[in-house]
Design a protein around this motif. Structure first.
Motif, PDB file in Angstrom:
ATOM      1  N   PRO A   1     113.265  40.588  -6.216  1.00 36.21           N
ATOM      2  CA  PRO A   1     113.201  40.364  -4.764  1.00 36.21           C
ATOM      3  C   PRO A   1     111.931  40.981  -4.172  1.00 36.21           C
ATOM      4  O   PRO A   1     111.241  41.762  -4.829  1.00 36.21           O
ATOM      5  N   ASN A   2     111.641  40.619  -2.935  1.00 40.66           N
ATOM      6  CA  ASN A   2     110.508  41.204  -2.229  1.00 40.66           C
ATOM      7  C   ASN A   2     110.868  42.640  -1.864  1.00 40.66           C
ATOM      8  O   ASN A   2     111.672  42.884  -0.968  1.00 40.66           O
ATOM      9  N   LEU A   3     110.258  43.593  -2.555  1.00 42.66           N
ATOM     10  CA  LEU A   3     110.640  44.998  -2.397  1.00 42.66           C
ATOM     11  C   LEU A   3     109.763  45.683  -1.351  1.00 42.66           C
ATOM     12  O   LEU A   3     108.538  45.517  -1.350  1.00 42.66           O
ATOM     13  N   PRO A   4     110.358  46.472  -0.461  1.00 35.48           N
ATOM     14  CA  PRO A   4     109.572  47.205   0.532  1.00 35.48           C
ATOM     15  C   PRO A   4     108.777  48.336  -0.126  1.00 35.48           C
ATOM     16  O   PRO A   4     109.076  48.743  -1.256  1.00 35.48           O
ATOM     17  N   VAL A   5     107.779  48.839   0.562  1.00 33.84           N
ATOM     18  CA  VAL A   5     107.011  50.003   0.099  1.00 33.84           C
ATOM     19  C   VAL A   5     106.963  51.026   1.237  1.00 33.84           C
ATOM     20  O   VAL A   5     107.161  50.693   2.397  1.00 33.84           O
ATOM     21  N   PHE A   6     106.697  52.283   0.865  1.00 40.81           N
ATOM     22  CA  PHE A   6     106.560  53.317   1.882  1.00 40.81           C
ATOM     23  C   PHE A   6     105.648  54.401   1.351  1.00 40.81           C
ATOM     24  O   PHE A   6     105.281  54.408   0.181  1.00 40.81           O
TER      25      PHE A   6
ATOM     26  N   ILE B   1     108.478  54.416  -4.467  1.00 41.12           N
ATOM     27  CA  ILE B   1     108.660  53.108  -3.855  1.00 41.12           C
ATOM     28  C   ILE B   1     109.740  52.365  -4.648  1.00 41.12           C
ATOM     29  O   ILE B   1     109.953  52.645  -5.831  1.00 41.12           O
ATOM     30  N   PRO B   2     110.470  51.424  -4.039  1.00 38.99           N
ATOM     31  CA  PRO B   2     111.556  50.739  -4.745  1.00 38.99           C
ATOM     32  C   PRO B   2     111.082  49.938  -5.961  1.00 38.99           C
ATOM     33  O   PRO B   2     109.991  49.364  -5.966  1.00 38.99           O
ATOM     34  N   TYR B   3     111.930  49.919  -6.980  1.00 42.82           N
ATOM     35  CA  TYR B   3     111.650  49.155  -8.203  1.00 42.82           C
ATOM     36  C   TYR B   3     112.711  48.064  -8.441  1.00 42.82           C
ATOM     37  O   TYR B   3     112.572  47.264  -9.363  1.00 42.82           O
TER      38      TYR B   3
ATOM     39  N   ASP C   1     109.275  41.792 -13.112  1.00 45.60           N
ATOM     40  CA  ASP C   1     109.941  40.536 -12.796  1.00 45.60           C
ATOM     41  C   ASP C   1     110.650  39.984 -14.026  1.00 45.60           C
ATOM     42  O   ASP C   1     111.756  39.427 -13.915  1.00 45.60           O
ATOM     43  N   ALA C   2     110.042  40.148 -15.211  1.00 40.88           N
ATOM     44  CA  ALA C   2     110.663  39.667 -16.446  1.00 40.88           C
ATOM     45  C   ALA C   2     111.978  40.401 -16.711  1.00 40.88           C
ATOM     46  O   ALA C   2     112.979  39.789 -17.116  1.00 40.88           O
TER      47      ALA C   2
END
Length: 267
Positions: free
Chosen positions: A262-267, A121-123, A251-252
């Motif tokens: 940012p609001n990262l998508p998941v899959f 998933i995106p980081y 986030d830090a």
């Protein structure tokens, strides 16, 4: 030796050779947590020449978003980290060849890339933006027709503009984003496409009064990348990303280098 014995000996040798080849291929294509523990360190490929995600400091040491994330992975694995800086075109080849255990290298998950590697998933994530000289009148992609636009070869900027730019736009490909930026500063190209976070940093440090962000045109989420078959490692990294998103550590890192996560998508 009889013909039968000779045949049996040759058959056994061929079988053993084939078995060894299959075993070597399997070890090169799959990676587990146990493999990393046995090795005693984790070798992580990060992007280079693309601040704030990856660059070098005055001492020649790699720094940036991806470097901090890689070191945080080492902390949770309980292993020392070996950082391997890679230019964008070298990222997947370095992974496939076994030069690195996996990538935390600002790589976008795409169906084409997923044919050869596996993504988490995106980081991280950022906008892709057009950057041009101060005063240039670029407001939409249509304004770039017959203009030379620099991109990093094989990057998401490259694929996105190849797909979205109108006919007549001239894409000029360079090896990394640092070279792309220099091409704009030296007037080799009319504009460039780079991540928005990187563009902000470059305008501030190298191009104040000369270049500016003209407009964003796409969004890129970035995933960590493992070799085919590395399901256990992929799942551990997914768990890691979820956990450090939840506890604020990711986030830090994002705020340190690029602004709020940012609001990262998941899959």
């Amino acid at each position: 030796m009889s013909i039968k014995q000779l045949f049996s000996t040759k058959f056994l040798a061929l079988t053993l050779a084939a078995s060894c080849a299959v075993g070597a291929a399997a070890s090169a294509s799959a990676q587990t947590i146990a493999d990393l523990m046995k090795k005693g360190k984790v070798t992580i490929g990060v992007v280079s020449g693309t601040p704030p995600f990856g660059s070098v400091d005055a001492k020649g040491e790699p720094i940036g978003y991806d470097v901090d994330v890689a070191n945080l992975i080492g902390k949770y694995l309980g292993l020392p980290v070996e950082i391997v800086p890679l230019v964008p075109p070298a990222r997947i080849p370095a992974l496939e060849s076994g030069k690195v255990d996996f990538l935390a290298a600002t790589l976008a998950p795409t169906p084409e890339r997923a044919k050869s590697v596996m993504f988490t998933i995106p980081y991280s994530g950022f906008e892709l933006s057009i950057v041009g000289p101060v005063g240039s009148k670029y407001k939409v992609l249509g304004d770039l027709v017959k203009k030379k636009v620099g991109v990093s070869r094989g990057s998401t900027n490259d694929t996105a503009l190849t797909r979205l730019a109108p006919p007549g736009t001239v894409l000029v490909r360079f090896e990394d984003d640092s070279t792309v930026t220099q091409a704009l500063l030296s007037n080799q190209v009319d504009a460039i496409s780079i991540p928005n976070t990187m563009a902000t940093e470059i305008v501030k440090t190298r191009g104040a009064g000369k270049i500016e962000i003209k407009f964003p045109y796409s969004v890129q989420p970035n995933s960590m990348t493992v070799r085919k078959g590395s399901f256990e490692l992929q799942q551990w990294l997914n768990n890691f990303i979820y956990y450090v998103k939840l506890n604020g550590e990711l986030d830090a890192i994002s705020r340190k280098w690029a602004g709020p996560l940012p609001n990262l998508p998941v899959f």
